[in-house]
Design a protein around this motif. Structure first.
Motif, PDB file in Angstrom:
ATOM      1  N   LYS A 325       6.247 -12.073  48.696  1.00 30.21           N
ATOM      2  CA  LYS A 325       4.843 -11.719  48.885  1.00 30.21           C
ATOM      3  C   LYS A 325       4.626 -10.220  49.059  1.00 30.21           C
ATOM      4  N   LEU A 326       5.706  -9.463  49.216  1.00 26.56           N
ATOM      5  CA  LEU A 326       5.575  -8.025  49.496  1.00 26.56           C
ATOM      6  C   LEU A 326       5.652  -7.225  48.196  1.00 26.56           C
ATOM      7  N   ASP A 327       4.584  -7.320  47.395  1.00 25.03           N
ATOM      8  CA  ASP A 327       4.580  -6.675  46.079  1.00 25.03           C
ATOM      9  C   ASP A 327       4.611  -5.149  46.180  1.00 25.03           C
ATOM     10  N   LEU A 328       3.730  -4.563  47.003  1.00 18.98           N
ATOM     11  CA  LEU A 328       3.685  -3.105  47.127  1.00 18.98           C
ATOM     12  C   LEU A 328       4.983  -2.568  47.724  1.00 18.98           C
ATOM     13  N   THR A 329       5.534  -3.299  48.688  1.00 20.97           N
ATOM     14  CA  THR A 329       6.792  -2.888  49.304  1.00 20.97           C
ATOM     15  C   THR A 329       7.887  -2.831  48.256  1.00 20.97           C
ATOM     16  N   GLU A 330       7.942  -3.837  47.402  1.00 23.26           N
ATOM     17  CA  GLU A 330       8.963  -3.856  46.350  1.00 23.26           C
ATOM     18  C   GLU A 330       8.740  -2.744  45.335  1.00 23.26           C
ATOM     19  N   MET A 331       7.492  -2.472  45.010  1.00 27.86           N
ATOM     20  CA  MET A 331       7.211  -1.387  44.072  1.00 27.86           C
ATOM     21  C   MET A 331       7.642  -0.039  44.640  1.00 27.86           C
TER      22      MET A 331
END
Length: 467
Positions: A325-331
């Protein structure tokens, strides 16, 4: 695109690293330079490898030769070169004979040093350690270990790199080996540190007083330790830690992996995991401190997923089921890996003659690709030296060359532990950002030691300010 030149059995490269290398005449048509007598370009490359590569590309083009570390190497630069070498469709390149001269004394038979059928069989057997249930177990251990340590970091300026290196080693002792933090884990960690330092030591023989001697002694200790532990865990039944998974790994025919191979894989995995995660976590923390607007966006994303601080004032754990769920974190993590890839370049050796970039490369040629250069190549990245996680939105990823971003390698040798790396970094941020603001002094821009695995020369001075 590359095409195979006619191949004959005699062109297959020999097992020994230097025998059968092409002659100077065989490489005379490839532009480049030999550097100083005896040492070639070795010291120029070690002093500033990124500047050296830029100069060579500007002077000679994207295929060039350079003499270093005792012989000629041919550099293949660009996303197409990355695809050719990493995908290795025609089995032109040997990982074993590329990495072997650097790592074979200390980390023999690791996955990165295996080729073709042997690599495929061992990779499939070891992949059991990265299935959902073991990964779920590791996530619990990571949450516990990280939460306990980062609670000590409040409101003081600290050197982040040595702190996260120690934490990563301790986490590896827990998640990978299944032993508690303490004297035994410290002894294992010390042996790994010596082995990693020795892998790039200029003196390659284990003479008394040298780094190589310490590295060889560290390997002897770990081989003895892991051998005894493999026997014990097979007899008693394995646990959920990664080592126990490896110790009981089976091939497709149901046979157990030989014990000496289990030991070598464990040695290599510990090295590959702790140093690369330490480097990439450090670069991410620096960029989040330098770009506070992104730090705040990721903080809010984490809080929306985990709920932030609990009633006890401590960050809530990031569950295994919430990692995706952590899309921005992964980006943001992907952008930090682009900016400072933990493995800046990758060596190979040609098993067959091939054509690339208008040049004929003969069999036996040591060659390699440069991830750092391609990660900053203006052909693929606008304003490449600026931190911008939005480069990794799905539409931009789809539009870009698939091999323009390859921090985990690619093809059959794609890093087996990449999902573990994502998990550890996400859990680290989930424990840090809800309770701390990460700050650096105004104008602070640390110099990075680029080789063998990037690290800030001053240790990275940061403050975790309690929110």
């Amino acid at each position: 695109m590359a095409t195979l030149a006619p191949h004959h059995p005699a062109e297959t490269a020999p097992t020994h690293w230097t025998e059968g290398n092409p002659s100077d005449d065989a490489l005379a048509h490839i532009p480049g330079e030999g550097g100083w007598p005896l040492v070639g370009n070795t010291f120029k490359m070690l002093a500033d490898p990124h500047a050296f590569t830029r100069r060579m590309v500007e002077t000679y083009g994207r295929v060039y030769k350079s003499k270093a570390f005792g012989g000629w190497n041919v550099a293949l630069i660009g996303a197409d070169a990355n695809e050719l070498v990493l995908f290795n469709r025609d089995k032109i390149f040997s990982n074993e004979q590329g990495w072997g001269p650097v790592l074979d004394q200390l980390f023999p038979r690791g996955l990165m040093l295996m080729d073709f059928d042997h690599h495929r069989a061992d990779r499939r057997a070891l992949s059991i350690a990265f299935k959902p249930e073991p990964m779920r177990h590791y996530s619990g251990a990571l949450n516990r270990g990280i939460a306990g340590r980062v609670a000590e970091w409040a409101n003081t300026q600290m050197l982040f790199y040595p702190a996260i290196k120690k934490l990563t080693l301790d986490l590896a002792a827990d998640s990978f080996i299944g032993i508690p933090w303490g004297p035994e884990a410290d002894r294992i960690n010390e042996a790994f540190v010596y082995m990693v330092q020795a892998s790039v030591a200029p003196i390659r023989k284990p003479l008394p007083g040298t780094l190589m001697r310490k590295g060889v002694k560290g390997r002897e200790f770990l081989v003895d330790y892991f051998t005894k532990e493999t026997h014990r865990r097979r007899a008693e039944g394995g646990g959920q830690d990664m080592f126990s998974q490896f110790a009981t790994a089976e091939y497709d025919d149901g046979s157990l992996m030989p014990i000496d191979e289990v030991v070598d894989h464990m040695n290599f995995l510990m090295m590959a995991a702790h140093d690369t995660i330490t480097s990439s976590a450090t670069s991410l923390i620096y960029y989040l401190a330098a770009y506070p607007e992104w730090q705040e966006k990721i903080r809010q994303e984490i809080i929306s997923v985990t709920g932030g601080l609990g009633s006890d004032g401590k960050p809530r754990d990031l569950s295994y089921d919430d990692l995706g769920k952590l899309d921005l974190t992964e980006m943001a993590f992907k952008e930090a890996l682009r900016m400072i890839p933990p493995v800046p370049s990758m060596p190979r050796r040609a098993l067959k003659s091939f054509e690339f970039g208008g040049y004929h490369i003969p069999a036996g040629t040591p060659c390699g690709i440069n991830l750092y250069y391609v990660h900053h190549d203006e052909k693929h990245w606008d304003d490449p030296f600026t931190f911008d996680p939005m480069r990794f939105t799905p539409d931009k990823v789809k539009a870009r060359h698939k091999y323009a971003w390859v921090p985990f390698g690619g093809g059959a040798h794609m890093c087996l532990g990449l999902h573990f790396a994502y998990m550890q970094v996400k859990i680290l941020l989930a424990q840090l950002l809800p309770q701390y603001e990460i700050t650096i002094e105004e104008g602070y821009d640390p110099a990075w030691k680029p080789w063998p695995i990037p690290q800030p020369k001053d240790g990275l001075k940061v403050t975790f300010k309690k929110i």
